[in-house]
Write a protein that holds these residues in place. Structure first.
Motif, short mmCIF file in Angstrom:
data_model
loop_
_atom_site.label_atom_id
_atom_site.label_comp_id
_atom_site.label_asym_id
_atom_site.label_seq_id
_atom_site.Cartn_x
_atom_site.Cartn_y
_atom_site.Cartn_z
N ASP A 204 0.86 -1.17 0.00
CA ASP A 204 0.00 0.00 0.00
C ASP A 204 0.90 1.23 0.00
O ASP A 204 1.70 1.42 0.91
CB ASP A 204 -0.89 -0.01 1.24
CG ASP A 204 -1.99 1.02 1.16
OD1 ASP A 204 -2.57 1.28 2.22
OD2 ASP A 204 -2.26 1.54 0.08
N ASN A 205 0.79 2.05 -1.00
CA ASN A 205 1.68 3.19 -1.15
C ASN A 205 1.17 4.44 -0.45
O ASN A 205 1.77 5.49 -0.57
CB ASN A 205 1.90 3.51 -2.64
CG ASN A 205 2.70 2.42 -3.33
OD1 ASN A 205 3.48 1.73 -2.66
ND2 ASN A 205 2.51 2.27 -4.61
N ARG A 206 0.06 4.32 0.24
CA ARG A 206 -0.45 5.48 0.95
C ARG A 206 0.47 5.82 2.11
O ARG A 206 0.99 4.94 2.80
CB ARG A 206 -1.84 5.21 1.52
CG ARG A 206 -2.92 5.13 0.45
CD ARG A 206 -4.26 5.01 1.08
NE ARG A 206 -4.34 3.70 1.77
CZ ARG A 206 -5.31 3.32 2.56
NH1 ARG A 206 -6.30 4.13 2.80
NH2 ARG A 206 -5.30 2.15 3.12
N GLU A 207 0.66 7.10 2.30
CA GLU A 207 1.47 7.54 3.43
C GLU A 207 0.64 7.41 4.70
O GLU A 207 -0.53 7.79 4.73
CB GLU A 207 1.89 8.99 3.23
CG GLU A 207 2.80 9.50 4.32
CD GLU A 207 3.20 10.94 4.10
OE1 GLU A 207 3.50 11.61 5.10
OE2 GLU A 207 3.20 11.39 2.95
N LYS A 208 1.22 6.84 5.73
CA LYS A 208 0.50 6.69 6.99
C LYS A 208 0.26 8.05 7.61
O LYS A 208 1.14 8.89 7.65
CB LYS A 208 1.29 5.80 7.94
CG LYS A 208 1.38 4.38 7.48
CD LYS A 208 2.07 3.54 8.50
CE LYS A 208 2.12 2.11 8.02
NZ LYS A 208 2.80 1.24 8.96
N GLU A 209 -0.96 8.23 8.07
CA GLU A 209 -1.31 9.50 8.67
C GLU A 209 -0.69 9.61 10.05
O GLU A 209 -0.81 8.71 10.87
CB GLU A 209 -2.83 9.62 8.78
CG GLU A 209 -3.29 10.93 9.34
CD GLU A 209 -4.79 11.02 9.43
OE1 GLU A 209 -5.26 11.88 10.18
OE2 GLU A 209 -5.48 10.23 8.76
N LYS A 210 0.00 10.70 10.30
CA LYS A 210 0.62 10.92 11.59
C LYS A 210 -0.33 11.71 12.47
O LYS A 210 -1.00 12.63 12.03
CB LYS A 210 1.93 11.68 11.43
CG LYS A 210 2.98 10.88 10.70
CD LYS A 210 4.28 11.61 10.65
CE LYS A 210 5.29 10.76 9.91
NZ LYS A 210 6.60 11.41 9.87
#
Length: 102
Positions: free
Chosen positions: A3-9
């Motif tokens: 999954d290339n989505r950036e993890k939400e911080k």
């Protein structure tokens, strides 16, 4: 599948907004019992200093009652630290056990 989505911080202050009353109670109890468990070693150093003072006194007839008082303080300290550690472990176990959804 990557999954290339950036993890939400999430900011640090928002982490506690997701906790309910039980979570806050467990965090509070864990913090207080960890403090109680950690304060044992510095207090033990003070008791060791009192032991050294007792054996360095010039009156040998006064040594035994003074050492017995210090020893009783050490026993109370051991009971307190043991109880605080037990509470901390119980909180840790119950938090892990109930967070699994059982």
């Amino acid at each position: 599948m990557a999954d290339n989505r950036e993890k939400e911080k999430v900011p640090f202050y928002k982490l506690f907004s997701f906790a309910d009353k039980y979570d806050l109670l467990m965090m509070f109890m864990g913090t207080i019992s960890s403090m109680g468990s950690g304060v044992g070693m510095p207090i033990m150093m003070l008791l060791i200093g009192q032991y050294i003072d007792a054996f360095g006194s010039s009156d040998p007839s006064n040594i035994l009652p003074y050492v017995l008082k210090i020893t009783l303080k050490g026993v109370y300290l051991g009971i307190g630290v043991g109880l605080a550690t037990f509470i901390r472990k119980c909180v840790s176990f119950s938090f892990r056990f109930f967070s699994m959804g059982w």
